[in-house]
Motif scaffolding. Sequence first.
Motif, PDB file in Angstrom:
ATOM      1  N   CYS A  94      -7.661   2.958  -5.917  1.00  0.00           N
ATOM      2  CA  CYS A  94      -7.374   4.253  -5.277  1.00  0.00           C
ATOM      3  C   CYS A  94      -8.475   4.613  -4.270  1.00  0.00           C
ATOM      4  O   CYS A  94      -9.664   4.534  -4.592  1.00  0.00           O
ATOM      5  CB  CYS A  94      -7.274   5.324  -6.367  1.00  0.00           C
ATOM      6  N   ILE A  95      -8.061   5.004  -3.073  1.00  0.00           N
ATOM      7  CA  ILE A  95      -9.015   5.413  -2.029  1.00  0.00           C
ATOM      8  C   ILE A  95      -8.658   6.839  -1.602  1.00  0.00           C
ATOM      9  O   ILE A  95      -7.479   7.138  -1.388  1.00  0.00           O
ATOM     10  CB  ILE A  95      -8.904   4.501  -0.779  1.00  0.00           C
ATOM     11  N   ALA A  96      -9.663   7.701  -1.497  1.00  0.00           N
ATOM     12  CA  ALA A  96      -9.415   9.065  -0.996  1.00  0.00           C
ATOM     13  C   ALA A  96      -9.846   9.128   0.462  1.00  0.00           C
ATOM     14  O   ALA A  96     -10.963   8.735   0.806  1.00  0.00           O
ATOM     15  CB  ALA A  96     -10.200  10.071  -1.821  1.00  0.00           C
ATOM     16  N   ILE A  97      -8.952   9.631   1.312  1.00  0.00           N
ATOM     17  CA  ILE A  97      -9.255   9.741   2.748  1.00  0.00           C
ATOM     18  C   ILE A  97      -8.881  11.152   3.223  1.00  0.00           C
ATOM     19  O   ILE A  97      -7.905  11.737   2.766  1.00  0.00           O
ATOM     20  CB  ILE A  97      -8.495   8.658   3.559  1.00  0.00           C
ATOM     21  N   GLY A  98      -9.654  11.684   4.166  1.00  0.00           N
ATOM     22  CA  GLY A  98      -9.374  13.011   4.720  1.00  0.00           C
ATOM     23  C   GLY A  98      -9.909  14.097   3.804  1.00  0.00           C
ATOM     24  O   GLY A  98     -10.917  13.914   3.104  1.00  0.00           O
ATOM     25  N   LEU A  99      -9.222  15.230   3.765  1.00  0.00           N
ATOM     26  CA  LEU A  99      -9.696  16.369   2.976  1.00  0.00           C
ATOM     27  C   LEU A  99      -9.769  16.018   1.492  1.00  0.00           C
ATOM     28  O   LEU A  99     -10.507  16.647   0.741  1.00  0.00           O
ATOM     29  CB  LEU A  99      -8.769  17.574   3.181  1.00  0.00           C
ATOM     30  N   PRO A 110       3.071  -8.843   6.465  1.00  0.00           N
ATOM     31  CA  PRO A 110       2.601  -9.326   5.169  1.00  0.00           C
ATOM     32  C   PRO A 110       2.259  -8.194   4.196  1.00  0.00           C
ATOM     33  O   PRO A 110       2.223  -8.419   2.993  1.00  0.00           O
ATOM     34  CB  PRO A 110       1.364 -10.152   5.507  1.00  0.00           C
ATOM     35  N   VAL A 111       2.003  -6.999   4.718  1.00  0.00           N
ATOM     36  CA  VAL A 111       1.657  -5.890   3.820  1.00  0.00           C
ATOM     37  C   VAL A 111       2.694  -4.773   3.977  1.00  0.00           C
ATOM     38  O   VAL A 111       2.887  -4.243   5.077  1.00  0.00           O
ATOM     39  CB  VAL A 111       0.238  -5.356   4.123  1.00  0.00           C
ATOM     40  N   LYS A 112       3.333  -4.431   2.866  1.00  0.00           N
ATOM     41  CA  LYS A 112       4.353  -3.363   2.921  1.00  0.00           C
ATOM     42  C   LYS A 112       3.643  -2.015   2.815  1.00  0.00           C
ATOM     43  O   LYS A 112       2.861  -1.790   1.873  1.00  0.00           O
ATOM     44  CB  LYS A 112       5.332  -3.556   1.753  1.00  0.00           C
ATOM     45  N   ILE A 113       3.908  -1.133   3.775  1.00  0.00           N
ATOM     46  CA  ILE A 113       3.232   0.176   3.762  1.00  0.00           C
ATOM     47  C   ILE A 113       4.278   1.280   3.596  1.00  0.00           C
ATOM     48  O   ILE A 113       5.254   1.350   4.350  1.00  0.00           O
ATOM     49  CB  ILE A 113       2.410   0.384   5.046  1.00  0.00           C
ATOM     50  N   THR A 114       4.058   2.113   2.585  1.00  0.00           N
ATOM     51  CA  THR A 114       4.969   3.231   2.319  1.00  0.00           C
ATOM     52  C   THR A 114       4.162   4.518   2.415  1.00  0.00           C
ATOM     53  O   THR A 114       3.042   4.585   1.909  1.00  0.00           O
ATOM     54  CB  THR A 114       5.539   3.116   0.879  1.00  0.00           C
ATOM     55  N   ILE A 142       0.869  -1.193   0.000  1.00  0.00           N
ATOM     56  CA  ILE A 142       0.000   0.000   0.000  1.00  0.00           C
ATOM     57  C   ILE A 142       0.897   1.232   0.000  1.00  0.00           C
ATOM     58  O   ILE A 142       1.860   1.308   0.773  1.00  0.00           O
ATOM     59  CB  ILE A 142      -0.899   0.033   1.260  1.00  0.00           C
ATOM     60  N   ILE A 143       0.564   2.195  -0.858  1.00  0.00           N
ATOM     61  CA  ILE A 143       1.240   3.501  -0.788  1.00  0.00           C
ATOM     62  C   ILE A 143       0.224   4.529  -0.317  1.00  0.00           C
ATOM     63  O   ILE A 143      -0.859   4.664  -0.895  1.00  0.00           O
ATOM     64  CB  ILE A 143       1.821   3.923  -2.154  1.00  0.00           C
ATOM     65  N   VAL A 144       0.563   5.232   0.764  1.00  0.00           N
ATOM     66  CA  VAL A 144      -0.256   6.347   1.248  1.00  0.00           C
ATOM     67  C   VAL A 144       0.470   7.610   0.811  1.00  0.00           C
ATOM     68  O   VAL A 144       1.653   7.778   1.120  1.00  0.00           O
ATOM     69  CB  VAL A 144      -0.379   6.319   2.788  1.00  0.00           C
ATOM     70  N   ALA A 181       2.331   0.066  -6.192  1.00  0.00           N
ATOM     71  CA  ALA A 181       1.811  -0.774  -5.104  1.00  0.00           C
ATOM     72  C   ALA A 181       0.501  -1.392  -5.572  1.00  0.00           C
ATOM     73  O   ALA A 181      -0.004  -1.068  -6.652  1.00  0.00           O
ATOM     74  CB  ALA A 181       1.575   0.091  -3.866  1.00  0.00           C
ATOM     75  N   ASP A 182      -0.072  -2.271  -4.736  1.00  0.00           N
ATOM     76  CA  ASP A 182      -1.368  -2.879  -5.081  1.00  0.00           C
ATOM     77  C   ASP A 182      -2.516  -1.903  -4.815  1.00  0.00           C
ATOM     78  O   ASP A 182      -3.558  -1.951  -5.458  1.00  0.00           O
ATOM     79  CB  ASP A 182      -1.592  -4.149  -4.249  1.00  0.00           C
ATOM     80  N   LEU A 183      -2.328  -1.043  -3.817  1.00  0.00           N
ATOM     81  CA  LEU A 183      -3.401  -0.116  -3.435  1.00  0.00           C
ATOM     82  C   LEU A 183      -2.787   1.244  -3.118  1.00  0.00           C
ATOM     83  O   LEU A 183      -1.724   1.305  -2.488  1.00  0.00           O
ATOM     84  CB  LEU A 183      -4.104  -0.682  -2.187  1.00  0.00           C
ATOM     85  N   TYR A 184      -3.485   2.317  -3.540  1.00  0.00           N
ATOM     86  CA  TYR A 184      -2.971   3.684  -3.325  1.00  0.00           C
ATOM     87  C   TYR A 184      -3.990   4.455  -2.484  1.00  0.00           C
ATOM     88  O   TYR A 184      -5.182   4.455  -2.813  1.00  0.00           O
ATOM     89  CB  TYR A 184      -2.778   4.404  -4.670  1.00  0.00           C
ATOM     90  N   ILE A 185      -3.518   5.117  -1.430  1.00  0.00           N
ATOM     91  CA  ILE A 185      -4.449   5.896  -0.604  1.00  0.00           C
ATOM     92  C   ILE A 185      -4.058   7.368  -0.720  1.00  0.00           C
ATOM     93  O   ILE A 185      -2.932   7.758  -0.417  1.00  0.00           O
ATOM     94  CB  ILE A 185      -4.439   5.422   0.863  1.00  0.00           C
ATOM     95  N   ASP A 186      -5.019   8.160  -1.195  1.00  0.00           N
ATOM     96  CA  ASP A 186      -4.770   9.580  -1.425  1.00  0.00           C
ATOM     97  C   ASP A 186      -5.120  10.386  -0.181  1.00  0.00           C
ATOM     98  O   ASP A 186      -6.286  10.547   0.170  1.00  0.00           O
ATOM     99  CB  ASP A 186      -5.624  10.060  -2.622  1.00  0.00           C
ATOM    100  N   CYS A 187      -4.107  10.888   0.511  1.00  0.00           N
ATOM    101  CA  CYS A 187      -4.312  11.746   1.687  1.00  0.00           C
ATOM    102  C   CYS A 187      -3.628  13.088   1.418  1.00  0.00           C
ATOM    103  O   CYS A 187      -2.975  13.651   2.303  1.00  0.00           O
ATOM    104  CB  CYS A 187      -3.739  11.088   2.934  1.00  0.00           C
TER     105      CYS A 187
END
Length: 505
Positions: free
Chosen positions: A340-345, A43-47, A16-18, A218-224
């Motif tokens: 892609c997931i958007a979180i926060g503002l 098991p999940v790499k978080i950057t 996951i990339i945040v 990454a497999d999943l991207y979180i847009d903050c």
Amino acid sequence: MASHQVKFDPKRVESIIVVGGGSSGWMTACLINSRLNEGGHNPVKITLIEAPDIPVIGVGEATVPSIRRTLQAIGISEKDFMKGADATFKSLIRFEGWNKDEHFDHPFDRRERPQSDPALLSWLAKNEVGGEAFSNQFSILSNTSTNLLAPKALGWPDYQSTFPYAYHLDAVKLGQVLTEFGINHGIDHKLTKIEAVNLNEAGEITSLVSEEGDEFSADLYIDCTGFSARLASKVMSETQDYSDTLLCDRAVTMSVPYEVFRPDHILPYTSAKACDAGWLWDINLRSRRSLGYVHSSAHISADEAEAELRKMEGPHADAVEARHIRFKTYKRKQSWSQNCIAIGLADGFVEPLESTGLYMMQFAAQSVADILRFGHRYTPETTHQFNRLMQNLFDEILGYVALHYLTSKRRDTQFWIDATRDERIPHHLKYLLSEWKRRPPHDMDLLQTHRLFSLESYEYLLIGMGFMTDGDINAKHTAFDNSDALRKCYAKLPLHEDWLNQAIG
Ligand SMILES: Cc1cc2nc3c(=O)[nH]c(=O)nc-3n(C[C@H](O)[C@H](O)[C@H](O)COP(=O)(O)OP(=O)(O)OC[C@H]3O[C@@H](n4cnc5c(N)ncnc54)[C@H](O)[C@@H]3O)c2cc1C
């Protein structure tokens, strides 16, 4: 209406990339890390990638009680968090000037609610609604806050008390605390600005490219990334504007350090005072006060708002700088699309009258962690469900915040005339507002399973505001008396400042 096609196509998530290092980026990364990588092996790499030259918004100082659950799940101690984030306790919001000169409270606690609540009906039948009397009878925290007490005793375990409580905190310092904690717990931290977002034909993100030309995937991207929504604006660009419901679109803020002016006490509550073209927050942290005038640019200029804020604060405000922030009341139509997931503002925002920004972000991060926890995968159906949850939460918050304006009797300035017009009433509240004129809210009115605001929150607002006036409530008198409970609390709970000094140092 287009039917939703369910295709079972699970996507596995091993990385996951945040993007974004504000409160939402770090809270999301730390929460997901603690949930998915507990037990040592990862098991999940978080950057987490953040641009060193794009500052965080730096406001977001009042919270709601569920933040305790989030911090506990992340695994940080209450003392470390409070010390690092300059935090104090918050037991309630005190609303001043929303209706005439009286104040009323929205506390986090409520006396036990027996079935059909004879005490409430009896109180309504006998009392004039409006002002502080209701919360004084039905909330212990309303009384203890007036007496400047902490919501928990010294020595009680981390994050626990007889009463629900939240915190005031310094958003920038919270970010620093979580950065250190996250890095120490295995989150890979990169300081660089994302310049390009590469998509495939299906609209999924394939990689992010930094200003130095480095590529990250990454497999999943979180847009903050805050209001700029650097990733989400490419993947799911459609947003809904709600500025016809809530008129405020700016804030002018100030920090008054205690070296410049020290109030007599550090208050254990947020103060929200209605002004000519909006409202003013006053939040007491450990080392400073945070002040902000949330206003409507259609009704007051930025300079006038700053002058009004300075005038209210008095001469010691001359020594401090003001900051102007523009915001919009909006929600992305999809919070999660493709990978892609958007979180926060980046996902949406409602003005901070009920301190809901950090809550929305915690709720989203917690839901993502819950989804990925079993089997580390998601399906289109999961994302559909997540989007529904986030929209429901947004609608609930928008409606509850709008009620503060819609139930006010103020019409003394053009702002109050405009803010209270019937056309501002969100669709789902139209019928309820006419019902609530004559009866208290009940559970049937609030059907959602996930709710931030309880029935009690609606009662505190409607009764405190003096809205419920047309009713003819017939109830037998039920005697109740909270003096015994109060006596016990006064014996146990220390002064807010004593708790802070002794427990945090
Ligand atoms: C006036 C106001 C008052 C508020 N008060 C409260 C309150 O009392 N309580 C509450 O709960 N909430 C409040 N909020 C909301 C709260 O501030 C936010 O929910 C919270 O701070 C989360 O912000 P964020 O992390 O989403 O965005 P930001 O803090 O804006 O962080 C954005 C991050 O993204 C990074 N970034 C941006 N672009 C890029 C890029 N291209 N590449 C890499 N990184 C990038 C930046 O460097 C930064 O680290 C308030 C908001 C406003 C506007």
